[in-house]
Design an enzyme around this catalytic site. Structure first.
Site, PDB file in Angstrom:
ATOM      1  N   ASP A  19      71.776 -32.222  10.194  1.00  0.00           N
ATOM      2  CA  ASP A  19      71.345 -31.096   9.364  1.00  0.00           C
ATOM      3  C   ASP A  19      71.100 -31.572   7.943  1.00  0.00           C
ATOM      4  OD1 ASP A  19      70.773 -28.717   8.157  1.00  0.00           O
ATOM      5  OD2 ASP A  19      72.680 -27.741   8.636  1.00  0.00           O
ATOM      6  N   GLU A  63      67.817 -30.645  11.846  1.00  0.00           N
ATOM      7  CA  GLU A  63      67.709 -29.283  11.321  1.00  0.00           C
ATOM      8  C   GLU A  63      67.193 -29.287   9.883  1.00  0.00           C
ATOM      9  OE1 GLU A  63      71.235 -27.167  12.525  1.00  0.00           O
ATOM     10  OE2 GLU A  63      71.230 -26.003  10.678  1.00  0.00           O
ATOM     11  N   LYS A 104      71.464 -16.877  12.032  1.00  0.00           N
ATOM     12  CA  LYS A 104      72.760 -16.367  11.564  1.00  0.00           C
ATOM     13  C   LYS A 104      72.675 -14.859  11.689  1.00  0.00           C
ATOM     14  CE  LYS A 104      73.865 -19.923   8.106  1.00  0.00           C
ATOM     15  NZ  LYS A 104      72.986 -20.920   8.730  1.00  0.00           N
ATOM     16  N   ASP A 133      66.263 -23.635   9.796  1.00  0.00           N
ATOM     17  CA  ASP A 133      67.446 -22.833   9.486  1.00  0.00           C
ATOM     18  C   ASP A 133      67.186 -22.024   8.210  1.00  0.00           C
ATOM     19  OD1 ASP A 133      69.945 -21.764   9.201  1.00  0.00           O
ATOM     20  OD2 ASP A 133      70.984 -23.629   8.790  1.00  0.00           O
ATOM     21  N   LYS A 171      75.941 -33.630   8.533  1.00  0.00           N
ATOM     22  CA  LYS A 171      75.052 -33.319   7.408  1.00  0.00           C
ATOM     23  C   LYS A 171      74.435 -34.599   6.855  1.00  0.00           C
ATOM     24  CE  LYS A 171      76.179 -28.853   6.716  1.00  0.00           C
ATOM     25  NZ  LYS A 171      75.278 -27.726   6.545  1.00  0.00           N
TER      26      LYS A 171
END
Ligand code: MG
Length: 326
Positions: A173, A206, A255, A231, A144
């Site tokens: 991300d 991301e 997801k 995302d 992250k």
């Protein structure tokens, strides 16, 4: 065909509170569905994440409460797209039941072969952590960013890249947390790295920018070698479709538990051959099975999935045990 329909809400404590861009998540709430007819049973799970773009738990519960105790295939396939987590839960329960009927007596179908991505902690902790994930077999790791100041993160990033084995793949991300200027800086660094030596090390970056800055991400994706994934921008199938029709040809993170109808998701993925990465919504084993089934079918570029093998909750061995404890 009529199916008996029952549902039970659940509340499960995360083993470790989960840090998200919307604060700390300590309890996962959702609904387990049970469809049955003449001895056949299908399990489904509604696992909304409203801050990520699905309906709220309350809306999902209201929907379940207003249904009769007997429902039909038509009930299931006419759930509106404003209730994407419900679409996923009901359709996957229905699919499981129909599939079980089809393969009665067989031992579970073919073995799944799919790689998982391991999650590193944000910040410096990643430097200490990657090796244990590597030793547990993870070859794709996610880190992250957009958490600490840019200068600090770039410094950690360089150390991380130098220490990772050549065959590792790293995903970054940002959870929409970068400014446009920071995104340019990161992508510049990533491109130089790719050109220098570690061509395959960096898999993608991301969601660099907030959902509201779709056009800027479209441009970034055209300016740099480093691939970008959306995302937060593509939480539901409707958003996925609209991003695609607005020209997004980068990677899509899906997801399944909040994306919506598995049937329509399959149709969309097959038609456009999109480059998809599948990821967990912290559902129970019931939702995870259904989501992994979709991931197995639709990950045509073979990207590692973000489900991990570590459980975030204490798991029950079977759907029946989970159900009986609600
Ligand atoms: Mg993400």
């Amino acid at each position: 065909m009529r199916y008996q329909f029952e549902f039970r809400p659940y509340r499960r404590q995360f083993k470790h509170p989960l840090q998200t861009s919307h604060g700390t998540w300590t309890v996962r709430e959702g609904i387990i569905l049970r469809l049955s007819d003449e001895g056949r049973v299908g399990w489904g799970e509604i696992a909304p994440i409203s801050w990520f773009g699905s309906e709220t738990l309350e809306q999902a519960l209201n929907f379940c409460h207003q249904l009769p105790t007997e429902i039909t295939r038509e009930t299931i396939f006419s759930i509106p797209s404003t209730l994407p987590a419900c679409q996923f839960g009901f359709e996957s329960a229905w699919e499981e039941m129909e599939k079980r009927a089809g393969e009665a007596g067989e031992a579970g179908g073919e073995k799944r072969r799919i790689r998982s991505c391991g999650l590193l902690s944000a910040g410096e902790a990643a430097l200490e952590q990657w090796e244990s994930l590597w030793n547990r077999g993870y070859r794709t790791l996610k880190w992250k960013i957009g958490v600490a100041p840019l200068r600090v993160e770039l410094e950690i990033f360089h150390r991380l890249v130098q220490s990772l084995p050549a065959s590792a793949q790293l995903r970054l991300d940002a959870n929409g947390g970068l400014s446009l200027e920071e995104a340019h800086k990161w992508l510049g660094v990533c491109d130089r790295l790719a050109q220098a030596e570690s061509l395959t090390l960096l898999e993608f970056l991301e969601q660099p920018l907030p959902v509201t800055q779709f056009d800027a991400m479209l441009e970034l994706n055209e300016c740099y070698l480093t691939q970008l994934a959306l995302d937060e921008s593509v939480a539901t199938l409707e958003q996925l479709e609209s991003s695609y029709y607005q020209g997004w040809r980068g990677i899509f993170v899906i997801k399944p538990c909040i994306a919506g109808s598995p049937l329509r998701l399959r149709q969309f993925c097959h038609k456009h051959k999109i480059d998809a990465v599948f990821s967990s919504g912290f559902e129970t084993a019931i939702g995870r099975e259904a989501a992994l089934q979709l991931a197995t079918e639709l990950s045509i570029y073979g990207r590692a999935v973000g489900f991990g093998t570590d459980c975030w909750f204490d798991e029950y061995e079977t759907p029946e045990l989970l159900w009986n404890n609600l």
